[in-house]
Design a protein around this motif. Sequence first.
Motif, short mmCIF file in Angstrom:
data_model
loop_
_atom_site.label_atom_id
_atom_site.label_comp_id
_atom_site.label_asym_id
_atom_site.label_seq_id
_atom_site.Cartn_x
_atom_site.Cartn_y
_atom_site.Cartn_z
N ALA A 1 0.84 -1.20 0.00
CA ALA A 1 0.00 0.00 0.00
C ALA A 1 0.87 1.24 0.00
O ALA A 1 2.04 1.21 0.37
CB ALA A 1 -0.93 0.01 1.22
N THR A 2 0.25 2.33 -0.41
CA THR A 2 0.89 3.64 -0.34
C THR A 2 0.62 4.24 1.03
O THR A 2 0.26 3.54 1.99
CB THR A 2 0.33 4.54 -1.45
OG1 THR A 2 -1.10 4.49 -1.40
CG2 THR A 2 0.80 4.09 -2.82
N ASN A 3 0.78 5.54 1.13
CA ASN A 3 0.68 6.25 2.41
C ASN A 3 -0.78 6.42 2.84
O ASN A 3 -1.36 7.50 2.72
CB ASN A 3 1.37 7.62 2.24
CG ASN A 3 1.38 8.42 3.50
OD1 ASN A 3 1.34 7.87 4.60
ND2 ASN A 3 1.43 9.74 3.36
N VAL A 4 -1.37 5.35 3.33
CA VAL A 4 -2.76 5.36 3.80
C VAL A 4 -2.78 4.94 5.27
O VAL A 4 -1.85 4.28 5.76
CB VAL A 4 -3.65 4.42 2.97
CG1 VAL A 4 -3.77 4.93 1.54
CG2 VAL A 4 -3.12 2.98 2.99
N PRO A 5 -3.82 5.32 6.01
CA PRO A 5 -3.87 4.98 7.44
C PRO A 5 -3.71 3.49 7.72
O PRO A 5 -3.10 3.09 8.72
CB PRO A 5 -5.24 5.49 7.88
CG PRO A 5 -5.54 6.61 6.94
CD PRO A 5 -4.96 6.19 5.63
#
Length: 504
Positions: free
Chosen positions: A354-358
């Motif tokens: 994943a990328t910069n997600v919570p």
Amino acid sequence: MKIGFSTLACPEWSWTDIYSMAKDFKFDGIEIRGLGNEIFSVKAQPFTEAQLPNTIDKLKSLGLEIPCLSSGACLKYREKYQEAEDEIKAYAQLASKLGASYIRILADLEPAPGGDVDDEYIVEVLKKLVPIAEEYNVTLLVETNGVYSDTARLAKVLDGVKSRKVAALWDMHHPYRYNNEAPETTVANLGEYIKYIQVKDSIMHADGTVEYRIMGTGDIPVKAMIEALDTINYNGYISLEWVKRWARDLSDAGIVIPQFAEYMAPYKKAHKHSLQTNMRGDGQYPWPKERILNYTFPDILDRICEQFPNQYAFRYTELDYTRTYPEFRDDVDNFARSLLAMGVKKGDHVAIWATNVPQWYITFWATTKIGAVLVTMNTEYRIHEAEYLLRQSDTMTLVMIDGIKNINYVDIIKELCPELENCEPGKLESARLPYLKNVITVDSENKGCFTWEQAMELSKNVPYSEVERVRKTIDIHDVANMQYTSGTTGFPKGVMLTHYNVVN
């Protein structure tokens, strides 16, 4: 564990006397329930607009805080709702200025179960109050009072509200005394809803009357209650609640409050390092610089939550994810429970693609909480690279977004694991990735995969005490993270990083 006392115990004392007592007997904070003749604390002299800056500076200089403002607002009376809402909003405004985390509210007024209360109505009005709590960054705490001394009933109400801004204040006395609840039962019922605690001691006479006693001289099982709290790693406040009329022969707060401090001393957690002030003098941090830390990731997060409960960990407006550190920890703990429900054990590998997600951060911290190993995947991986990493790392659980740019992660995982088309979530039997059992998709719903929401729902199947049981087995030298090299001279190689490595 922190200790405090309610100002309800000392209505005749000046504010100077109150904070001096707290400082002298090493209390951590003061719970405000009126001052002197002013029971509505918002109007008390130290909290007026003119005096508030001086009050804040004085408390800071003494190392004291105000963790909770106890309102008198009771929600059971429909005809008085607006009055209760106005009071709660006034307290929320004051709490925001003071940096107080909690506001005590009542859903039932009497200590013991008595008249009927409409649970559905209580859920409805609590939902109406959530925007106030969010606006002023406070948490509303429903006390285990009256019918809600039945904590299973209170837990259902809180489940119905579904907001991290509404939780429970455990009055240790009432569920045990009036509902015959064992401490273990209360903690199992409320779990992480417990954010603040009030305590008092008593005995029950044969005629059914309650006689309040100084701490330790009644039969409230405080030791067993604290042991039950240890199973959920509670590190918040236990606050003495005392009223002069309860014991006229021991009405003096000058006796009762110091005695409580002495009684609780064995339970207080002492930190090796006190807060450090930065060179500019405008901030603090928990540990001296250039000092090796022998802490696991869960230890680090707990300390930050304890020291900075109102500070935001995230204000991720694009994804509607705003959390204080304790609220973020709640998300972490819930996902840790979900992983356990999926069969993830200490030492198992959980990959994040994943990328910069919570969800990236929640997954990382949740794995560290249960001793699992987070395997980080390059967001630019194509199918052959993803297959190599997932197989070579023995990944059991994969958390993933749908993809980035022109790389579709969902299509890749479906090609690698065509068995997803016909399997139940959590029961993958893949020929190419034999270790992979669980796939969690953050952005979309796909056959054979849990959505993020479905995964979080699984947390209800595992008590939080199980997370803490596993957490206590984690060593600082256990592996927490596996990172793969770029592979410029061959296949990527997994680098094993421990809690000790990354924390320091």
